[in-house]
Design a protein around this motif. Structure first.
Motif, PDB file in Angstrom:
ATOM      1  N   TYR A  83       0.809  -1.220   0.000  1.00 27.77           N
ATOM      2  CA  TYR A  83       0.000   0.000   0.000  1.00 27.77           C
ATOM      3  C   TYR A  83       0.847   1.278   0.000  1.00 27.77           C
ATOM      4  N   SER A  84       2.170   1.147  -0.139  1.00 28.91           N
ATOM      5  CA  SER A  84       3.055   2.316  -0.132  1.00 28.91           C
ATOM      6  C   SER A  84       3.098   2.969  -1.511  1.00 28.91           C
ATOM      7  N   ASP A  85       3.309   4.277  -1.505  1.00 27.88           N
ATOM      8  CA  ASP A  85       3.375   5.059  -2.737  1.00 27.88           C
ATOM      9  C   ASP A  85       4.812   5.532  -2.941  1.00 27.88           C
ATOM     10  N   LEU A  86       5.482   4.952  -3.951  1.00 28.83           N
ATOM     11  CA  LEU A  86       6.854   5.332  -4.272  1.00 28.83           C
ATOM     12  C   LEU A  86       6.913   5.955  -5.664  1.00 28.83           C
ATOM     13  N   TYR A  87       5.923   6.755  -5.973  1.00 26.60           N
ATOM     14  CA  TYR A  87       5.891   7.433  -7.262  1.00 26.60           C
ATOM     15  C   TYR A  87       7.175   8.230  -7.490  1.00 26.60           C
ATOM     16  N   HIS A  88       7.841   7.977  -8.591  1.00 29.06           N
ATOM     17  CA  HIS A  88       9.041   8.710  -8.995  1.00 29.06           C
ATOM     18  C   HIS A  88      10.153   8.632  -7.943  1.00 29.06           C
ATOM     19  N   ALA A  89      10.111   7.653  -7.074  1.00 27.49           N
ATOM     20  CA  ALA A  89      11.161   7.516  -6.060  1.00 27.49           C
ATOM     21  C   ALA A  89      12.461   7.081  -6.714  1.00 27.49           C
ATOM     22  N   HIS A  90      13.572   7.494  -6.118  1.00 26.38           N
ATOM     23  CA  HIS A  90      14.894   7.156  -6.637  1.00 26.38           C
ATOM     24  C   HIS A  90      15.425   5.956  -5.852  1.00 26.38           C
ATOM     25  N   LEU A  91      15.356   4.796  -6.495  1.00 27.77           N
ATOM     26  CA  LEU A  91      15.752   3.549  -5.856  1.00 27.77           C
ATOM     27  C   LEU A  91      16.937   2.916  -6.586  1.00 27.77           C
ATOM     28  N   ASN A  92      17.753   3.750  -7.186  1.00 29.04           N
ATOM     29  CA  ASN A  92      18.917   3.259  -7.915  1.00 29.04           C
ATOM     30  C   ASN A  92      19.796   2.413  -6.990  1.00 29.04           C
ATOM     31  N   GLY A  93      20.141   1.225  -7.442  1.00 24.60           N
ATOM     32  CA  GLY A  93      21.046   0.385  -6.670  1.00 24.60           C
ATOM     33  C   GLY A  93      20.466  -0.133  -5.368  1.00 24.60           C
ATOM     34  N   ALA A  94      19.156  -0.065  -5.206  1.00 31.03           N
ATOM     35  CA  ALA A  94      18.530  -0.507  -3.950  1.00 31.03           C
ATOM     36  C   ALA A  94      18.620  -2.024  -3.807  1.00 31.03           C
ATOM     37  N   HIS A  95      18.741  -2.472  -2.579  1.00 27.22           N
ATOM     38  CA  HIS A  95      18.762  -3.905  -2.269  1.00 27.22           C
ATOM     39  C   HIS A  95      17.395  -4.265  -1.679  1.00 27.22           C
ATOM     40  N   LEU A  96      16.549  -4.853  -2.507  1.00 28.10           N
ATOM     41  CA  LEU A  96      15.156  -5.106  -2.120  1.00 28.10           C
ATOM     42  C   LEU A  96      14.826  -6.590  -2.170  1.00 28.10           C
ATOM     43  N   PHE A  97      15.794  -7.432  -1.986  1.00 24.47           N
ATOM     44  CA  PHE A  97      15.592  -8.878  -2.076  1.00 24.47           C
ATOM     45  C   PHE A  97      14.400  -9.326  -1.231  1.00 24.47           C
ATOM     46  N   ASN A  98      13.461 -10.050  -1.880  1.00 24.00           N
ATOM     47  CA  ASN A  98      12.301 -10.646  -1.199  1.00 24.00           C
ATOM     48  C   ASN A  98      11.329  -9.603  -0.640  1.00 24.00           C
ATOM     49  N   HIS A 117      15.308  -9.456  -6.810  1.00 27.53           N
ATOM     50  CA  HIS A 117      15.178 -10.910  -6.786  1.00 27.53           C
ATOM     51  C   HIS A 117      14.114 -11.326  -5.771  1.00 27.53           C
ATOM     52  N   LEU A 118      13.117 -12.095  -6.242  1.00 28.30           N
ATOM     53  CA  LEU A 118      12.023 -12.646  -5.434  1.00 28.30           C
ATOM     54  C   LEU A 118      11.082 -11.576  -4.871  1.00 28.30           C
ATOM     55  N   CYS A 119      11.134 -10.362  -5.401  1.00 32.72           N
ATOM     56  CA  CYS A 119      10.203  -9.331  -4.936  1.00 32.72           C
ATOM     57  C   CYS A 119       8.788  -9.632  -5.417  1.00 32.72           C
ATOM     58  N   SER A 120       7.811  -9.167  -4.655  1.00 38.38           N
ATOM     59  CA  SER A 120       6.408  -9.357  -5.004  1.00 38.38           C
ATOM     60  C   SER A 120       5.771  -7.995  -5.233  1.00 38.38           C
ATOM     61  N   PHE A 121       5.377  -7.730  -6.493  1.00 35.73           N
ATOM     62  CA  PHE A 121       4.761  -6.458  -6.852  1.00 35.73           C
ATOM     63  C   PHE A 121       3.345  -6.676  -7.380  1.00 35.73           C
ATOM     64  N   ALA A 134      18.068  -3.547 -13.585  1.00 36.03           N
ATOM     65  CA  ALA A 134      17.564  -4.173 -12.362  1.00 36.03           C
ATOM     66  C   ALA A 134      17.498  -5.681 -12.533  1.00 36.03           C
ATOM     67  N   ARG A 135      17.840  -6.421 -11.477  1.00 34.48           N
ATOM     68  CA  ARG A 135      17.810  -7.884 -11.519  1.00 34.48           C
ATOM     69  C   ARG A 135      16.436  -8.356 -11.066  1.00 34.48           C
ATOM     70  N   ILE A 136      15.729  -9.026 -11.972  1.00 35.76           N
ATOM     71  CA  ILE A 136      14.322  -9.356 -11.716  1.00 35.76           C
ATOM     72  C   ILE A 136      14.062 -10.859 -11.641  1.00 35.76           C
ATOM     73  N   ASP A 137      15.101 -11.687 -11.554  1.00 35.10           N
ATOM     74  CA  ASP A 137      14.861 -13.135 -11.500  1.00 35.10           C
ATOM     75  C   ASP A 137      14.037 -13.478 -10.265  1.00 35.10           C
ATOM     76  N   GLY A 138      12.946 -14.181 -10.497  1.00 35.99           N
ATOM     77  CA  GLY A 138      12.052 -14.561  -9.405  1.00 35.99           C
ATOM     78  C   GLY A 138      11.063 -13.490  -9.011  1.00 35.99           C
ATOM     79  N   MET A 139      11.115 -12.330  -9.655  1.00 38.58           N
ATOM     80  CA  MET A 139      10.179 -11.255  -9.328  1.00 38.58           C
ATOM     81  C   MET A 139       8.762 -11.649  -9.748  1.00 38.58           C
ATOM     82  N   ARG A 140       7.768 -11.300  -8.926  1.00 37.23           N
ATOM     83  CA  ARG A 140       6.381 -11.676  -9.190  1.00 37.23           C
ATOM     84  C   ARG A 140       5.518 -10.418  -9.369  1.00 37.23           C
TER      85      ARG A 140
END
Length: 326
Positions: A83-98, A117-121, A134-140
């Motif tokens: 439910y978070s709003d990250l419109y136009h957020a700068h997430l360059n190089g972010a580590h968001l695994f799972n 990797h393994l993120c759920s969107f 961005a590395r998207i293997d396993g992304m849903r």
């Protein structure tokens, strides 16, 4: 801290925020009046996540979150920013695994070089996302993205302009995901996104237009070149349907017309039916042994089956080789 000083935000799942409230009654993270464009919030967000606080519904429009580390180490589940709003957020190089970000927005966010990797969107707005490398293997992203769901709802309500607009957005999102998956060698995912991309394009055509019917037939026939099983199923249906036609219309074997005859025994009729299946397979594969030949109207069926069969076999080889060489 008394409950009166706590943020009034409660997520759609009933999870309250336990952060200290500003004058607006909302905390810094949930207050829509606070402009976060000039805030570098990577470290602060990491601290909030590691404190165990709820991360639902954060308002982070245009926030600077470069290289933020939201990896929940030692846990099978990642942090939940639903439910978070990250419109136009700068997430360059972010580590968001799972990471879990469902029913939110990443519209126009910059995710270049991010680890997804393994993120759920699922049901999250992904329109205009700058994926970069961005590395998207396993992304849903779920069976349907948010625009696709909105398009179907608008279509059911008869709001055609809104439906077409959302189908166009869906096509763009799936196209971006397909290109990204291809560059990373994720060909199964790329094939899935290609099918969705072309399906979204099909829904933009008028209902009974030639282009829409043609696109639907290609989808059913071979899944836009991504589903060899569709070709096999179609082939089996064609063979069986043609066999039924031969059985009732009759074919010639040893100068004798064989086919359904109510005066004959069940065993004999079954024998003739299996002969019809055999002849249908031979005709479909264009082998043409000559031991059984068509007669009367069966000739038209045999010619049509042979024509479609030769085309279908060639298509199957192309689709199968395409899948295997990946």
């Amino acid at each position: 801290m008394s409950d009166n000083n706590l943020c009034s935000y409660v997520s759609p799942e009933g999870i309250p925020c336990r952060q200290e409230a500003e004058d607006s009654g909302k905390c810094f993270w949930h207050d829509p009046s606070i402009d976060k464009r000039d805030h570098s919030l990577s470290k602060e967000l990491e601290q909030l996540a590691r404190s165990g606080a709820s991360l639902h519904g954060l308002l982070l429009k245009e926030a600077d979150l470069k290289e933020v580390n939201l990896v929940k180490r030692g846990s099978d589940t990642g942090y939940d920013l639903s439910y978070s709003d990250l419109y136009h957020a700068h997430l360059n190089g972010a580590h968001l695994f799972n990471l879990k970000l469902q029913n939110g927005s990443l519209m126009k966010a910059n995710l270049a070089e991010a680890n997804l990797h393994l993120c759920s969107f699922e049901n999250t707005n992904l329109l205009g996302v700058k994926w970069g490398k961005a590395r998207i293997d396993g992304m849903r992203v779920g069976q349907q993205i948010s625009q696709e769901r909105k398009a179907e709802q608008a279509y059911q309500k008869g709001d055609l302009p809104k439906a077409i607009d959302n189908f166009e957005q869906s096509e763009e999102i799936y196209r971006d995901l397909r290109k990204l998956a291809e560059t990373q060698g994720l060909f199964e995912e790329a094939g899935h996104f290609l099918c969705k991309e072309l399906t979204m394009r099909r829904f933009q055509f008028p209902l009974y237009s030639r282009r829409r019917i043609q696109s639907k037939l290609i989808d059913l026939f071979c899944g836009y070149g991504e589903r060899p099983l569709n070709v096999i199923v179609f082939s089996l249906l064609l063979i069986f349907t043609s066999a039924i036609c031969y059985f009732f219309l009759g074919v010639s074997a040893n100068n004798e017309v064989i086919g359904f005859n109510s005066e004959l025994s069940v065993e004999t009729n079954m024998k003739y039916f299996f002969n019809s299946i055999y002849y249908s397979v031979v005709t479909f594969t264009t082998l043409g042994y000559g031991d059984i030949t068509p007669v009367g109207a069966s000739r038209f069926v045999a010619a049509l089956e042979a024509f479609i069969g030769s085309f279908t076999l060639a298509l199957f080889v192309v689709v199968f080789v395409k899948k295997m060489t990946r």
